[in-house]
Design an enzyme around this catalytic site. Structure first.
Site, short mmCIF file in Angstrom:
data_model
loop_
_atom_site.label_atom_id
_atom_site.label_comp_id
_atom_site.label_asym_id
_atom_site.label_seq_id
_atom_site.Cartn_x
_atom_site.Cartn_y
_atom_site.Cartn_z
N LEU A 1 0.83 -1.19 0.00
CA LEU A 1 0.00 0.00 0.00
C LEU A 1 0.87 1.25 0.00
CD1 LEU A 1 -1.42 -2.39 1.78
CD2 LEU A 1 -3.04 -0.61 2.40
N CYS A 2 0.35 2.33 -0.61
CA CYS A 2 0.96 3.66 -0.50
C CYS A 2 2.36 3.69 -1.12
CB CYS A 2 0.97 4.06 0.98
SG CYS A 2 1.30 5.78 1.33
#
Length: 217
Positions: free
Chosen positions: A136-137
Site C-alpha cells: 500500500l501507499c
C-alpha cells in the site's frame, strides 16, 4: 477450514516516521472481515529519525521501530527476524514514510536506496515461494527495489513513478481504491495516502487489496 494467514510488516508508528496508522489498522480490519487472520512484525532497529506529527519538525530523540509499531499492534507483534515464509500465506506492507525511511532509504536516496536486510530477505522469500505480496501507499517502491521488474502503482505522483521505473519497475497511474495486479509476480498494489485521500477511501483501498491478495493465495 483453516483460516488464511497474512503476515503484516509495520515500519513504526505514524505517517511521517513510521507506519501510516489508518492504512495499518484498516488493513488489519479488512483481513479479519475477509475471514482471514494476520500476524504483525517489525524490524527491531532504531528509527531513521523522529518527527513531531503536529509541526512536521524533526525531534532530538531516538525511538525503536519495533517498540513504536507495538503501539498499533497493542503489544502483539514480533521482530521481523522471526517472520518465516512457511508460516504465512501472504505478505502485506502498509505505507507511511517509515517504509521509505526505516525499511529502506528511498525517502533520502530515491532509486539508489538501500533496503533493510531483514525486509529484503522477507520480500524475496515470499516472492520465491510464489506467495502473494500486497503493498500500500509508498510500499511498492520498496517491493520494486527488491524485485526489480514488477508492475505496481503508487497513484499518480510523477517523481515517485519515475523512480520506480528507474529501479526496473513499471508504474501504472491509478486513483482511489484501485488495485494493480502483477499476475506473474503475484503482487498487488494500491495508492492509499499517496493520493489526497479520506479515511473512507483508505478503507476502500485496504479492503480491495486484501480481497485481491486472498484470491491470489
Amino acid at each position: 477450514m483453516t483460516k488464511k494467514k497474512i503476515a503484516v510488516i509495520l515500519a513504526g508508528c505514524g505517517v511521517y516516521d513510521g507506519a501510516e496508522i489508518h492504512e495499518s489498522v484498516l488493513t488489519m480490519l479488512a483481513i479479519q472481515q475477509a475471514g482471514a487472520e494476520y500476524e504483525l512484525f517489525a524490524p527491531d532497529i532504531e528509527q531513521h529519525h523522529v518527527v513531531n506529527h503536529i509541526s512536521g519538525e524533526e525531534m532530538n530523540e531516538k525511538r525503536n521501530v519495533l517498540i513504536e509499531a507495538a503501539r498499533i499492534a497493542r503489544g502483539n507483534i514480533k521482530p521481523l527476524s522471526e517472520l518465516k515464509v512457511e508460516n504465512a500465506d501472504a505478505l502485506m506492507i502498509p505505507g507511511g514514510f517509515g517504509v521509505a525511511k526505516n525499511l529502506c532509504s528511498f525517502a533520502v536516496d530515491g532509486p539508489d536506496c538501500k533496503v533493510n536486510p531483514e525486509a529484503e530477505l522477507v520480500v524475496k522469500s515470499f516472492h520465491k515461494a510464489g506467495k502473494p505480496i500486497g503493498a500500500l501507499c509508498i510500499s511498492p517502491a520498496l517491493i520494486t527495489k527488491v524485485l526489480g521488474a514488477a508492475e505496481v502503482t503508487i497513484g499518480s505522483d510523477e517523481g515517485t513513478a519515475a523512480a520506480i521505473n528507474k529501479m526496473g519497475g513499471t508504474h501504472v497511474n491509478t486513483t482511489h481504491g484501485e488495485v494493480i495486479i502483477d499476475k506473474k509476480n503475484k503482487i498487488a498494489t494500491t495508492p492509499c495516502y499517496m493520493l489526497d485521500a479520506t479515511i473512507t477511501q483508505i478503507a476502500e483501498g485496504a479492503g480491495n487489496i486484501v480481497k485481491t491478495v486472498l484470491k491470489m493465495i
